[in-house]
Design an enzyme around this catalytic site. Sequence first.
Site, PDB file in Angstrom:
ATOM      1  N   SER A 248       0.838  -1.190   0.000  1.00 19.27           N
ATOM      2  CA  SER A 248       0.000   0.000   0.000  1.00 19.27           C
ATOM      3  C   SER A 248       0.884   1.255   0.000  1.00 19.27           C
ATOM      4  CB  SER A 248      -0.968  -0.042   1.190  1.00 19.27           C
ATOM      5  OG  SER A 248      -1.936   0.960   1.093  1.00 19.27           O
TER       6      SER A 248
ATOM      7  N   HIS B 231      -3.866  -0.500  -4.684  1.00 16.25           N
ATOM      8  CA  HIS B 231      -5.333  -0.680  -4.603  1.00 16.25           C
ATOM      9  C   HIS B 231      -5.939  -0.323  -5.967  1.00 16.25           C
ATOM     10  CE1 HIS B 231      -5.055  -0.920  -0.169  1.00 16.25           C
ATOM     11  NE2 HIS B 231      -4.248   0.124  -0.243  1.00 16.25           N
TER      12      HIS B 231
ATOM     13  N   GLU C 278     -12.167   9.194 -12.801  1.00 18.47           N
ATOM     14  CA  GLU C 278     -12.437  10.352 -13.640  1.00 18.47           C
ATOM     15  C   GLU C 278     -11.606  10.301 -14.914  1.00 18.47           C
ATOM     16  OE1 GLU C 278     -12.095  14.125 -11.635  1.00 18.47           O
ATOM     17  OE2 GLU C 278     -12.571  13.222  -9.702  1.00 18.47           O
TER      18      GLU C 278
END
Length: 298
Positions: free
Chosen positions: A155, A197, A173
């Site tokens: 992460s 992720h 987006e």
Amino acid sequence: MAPKVVDRRNTMPQLQAKSLEMRTPQATKTAVLVIGGAEDKVHGREILRTFFGRAGASKAYITIIPSASREPAIIGGRYIRIFEEMGAEKVEILDIREREQCESSQVKASLEACSGVFLTGGDQLRLCGVLSDTPVMEIIRQRVRGGQLTLAGTSAGAAVMGHHMIAGGGSGETPNRSLVDMATGLGLIPEVIVDQHFHNRNRMGRLISAVAAHPDRLGIGIDEDTCAVFERDGWLQVLGKGSVTIVDPTELTHTNEPHVGANEPLTVHNLRLHILSYGDRFHLYQRTVLPAVHRISS
């Protein structure tokens, strides 16, 4: 010379030839494991077991650095239990919260002696703020380069691997400059920009935005419970349940990134995209892709 790319529509003889080539890159003992977060800590623990094995298995001396976390003792303790259960010879936490601690002779001695370093998740800006340009980071960097240390980051610990680092941003987006916040990472694999992720949080747009701003770097998006294992010979191999997405701007012909407003859509021409899953390989410098051997029919 244009990089060689495996076309999965090739004829069977060509695929069989590639199967032999696939066996050629041999894993060196130490490696850098870049994990997309949320790795399995309960069941098979394949990614964590791979790190444990590369760090020396039953002879492993593993140092956990939870500096990215707001609860370093809790998250560090979780990994201690996991690696002790696996049978590591020694596991310890280096609870480094301030840069001054990176000058400690005890901390430096631990990092000179250990066989594996694990960077936990949390906040990548916090992690870089504590470790960047310190004796601790120099020891880790030199020992990784020398093949003396296996390093893993999950992460936030994965996000810091490149020189250019994704510090935050949006998701889902159209690519644009405001979609990604960039900062300086730890530069352990300076050629890459890592996002984690990845498909789980719909981050393709922001990785493309980052690559458009830095077209001399390779974008790597890693899904949860998925790992890109970087070998010292330049190959990376995919482990885990998801995929690793490669955004390669080597042959990019145009981007409007330097000339548009922060919220205007980006134009990026001639990007090359690879989606890699378990066992697939990619060469960081040759830009060559090879399929997993088990997918090639004999």
